[in-house]
Design an enzyme around this catalytic site. Structure first.
Site, PDB file in Angstrom:
ATOM      1  N   GLU A 220       0.949  -1.270   0.102  1.00 53.18           N
ATOM      2  CA  GLU A 220      -0.074   0.237  -0.232  1.00 53.18           C
ATOM      3  C   GLU A 220       0.751   1.599  -0.167  1.00 53.18           C
ATOM      4  OE1 GLU A 220      -2.894  -0.517   3.274  1.00 53.18           O
ATOM      5  OE2 GLU A 220      -3.837  -1.664   1.912  1.00 53.18           O
TER       6      GLU A 220
ATOM      7  N   GLU B  21       7.109 -22.035   7.032  1.00 57.16           N
ATOM      8  CA  GLU B  21       7.369 -20.873   8.332  1.00 57.16           C
ATOM      9  C   GLU B  21       8.081 -21.831   9.191  1.00 57.16           C
ATOM     10  OE1 GLU B  21       4.876 -21.411  11.887  1.00 57.16           O
ATOM     11  OE2 GLU B  21       3.945 -20.869  10.999  1.00 57.16           O
TER      12      GLU B  21
END
Length: 272
Positions: free
Chosen positions: A82, A113
């Protein structure tokens, strides 16, 4: 020494959720959510310290990297993605990486992960270097992908910080600028997309917004460098110019389209 159980994994203060009415569920979730900003307030000095070093490094040409897995990784990628449309910066200025790659933004990638070496491999694809800052995001503070990336970054002289929601976690101990927002047990035990995710999102908002303000990407309270990627944003930019210069809509829109940004349009008008 064996690591203690993360705060994010502690049992919920509520039980028999399935027996609650919808109104009870909403009230209780909302009551828990209200505690998040209070916990963030307690660590504002820690957030300030991290932002100061990010701004200093970026003024030297450095970049900001986020790494995370699952919800934490998605939030980092969201914040990074953004920045270009909001502040008109390069896509390469704030970079978010998630364990498992972009596919993991939509679907879980099994065991991604748990790899302690993959984060550094991912970071090297972007030629991470000493003017950059790496922020690891992990609610539990125990995610191997994130801890491994932070450890490797420090070995290579790169400044590190983290955002976690557990106290005295391995991630916080590995990072130079740790931010620990200990929001307590989740409403649904272990569902860290709730309070922990909210806390991480709010802190990320603080970091990227404050950094961009200090780098001169905001004038007054306006996003003067935002990308004009749709009609709504063109309208918003036009209004900014009207407010700043006291001119009509047609002239303001013409200036905006001619110069490509609110900042450049205002500067061009002022030079007349």
């Amino acid at each position: 020494m064996k690591n203690k159980k993360p705060d994010t994994e502690k049992p919920s203060k509520y039980d028999d959720l399935e027996k609650m009415s919808i109104s009870e569920l909403l009230l209780n979730i909302n009551n828990e959510d209200k505690t998040v900003p209070q916990k963030i307030e307690e660590v504002l000095p820690k957030i300030e310290c991290l932002i100061e070093v990010i701004v200093a490094k970026m003024k030297l040409g450095g970049r900001l990297f986020y790494i995370g897995a699952g919800t934490s990784g998605r939030l980092g990628v969201l914040d990074a993605s953004e920045c270009p449309p909001t502040y008109g910066v390069s896509d390469n200025m704030v970079i978010g990486l998630i364990a498992g790659g972009d596919y993991a933004l939509r679907k879980a990638v099994e065991n991604a992960e748990d790899d302690t070496e993959q984060a550094w491999k991912d970071l090297q694809e972007f030629d991470i270097e000493k003017n950059d800052v790496l922020v690891g995001i992990a609610a539990s503070g125990t995610t191997p992908y994130v801890i491994g990336g932070i450890n490797d970054a420090r070995k290579n002289g790169i400044t590190t910080g983290c955002i976690t929601c557990s106290s005295d976690s391995p991630l916080a101990r590995a990072s130079e600028y740790p931010i620990e927002v200990v929001v307590g047990p989740e409403f649904v035990t272990g569902s860290t997309r709730m309070k922990a995710g909210t806390a991480q999102k709010l802190v990320l908002n603080m970091i990227s917004t404050t950094v961009m303000v200090k780098l001169g990407r905001v004038k007054g309270n306006k996003m003067v460098d935002m990308q004009l990627s749709n009609r709504k944003l063109v309208g918003r930019g036009t209004q900014m110019i009207m407010d700043e210069l006291g001119i009509g809509e047609k002239e303001a829109e013409k200036l905006l389209k001619e110069h490509g940004s609110v900042r450049k349009a205002i500067a061009a008008f002022s030079r007349k």
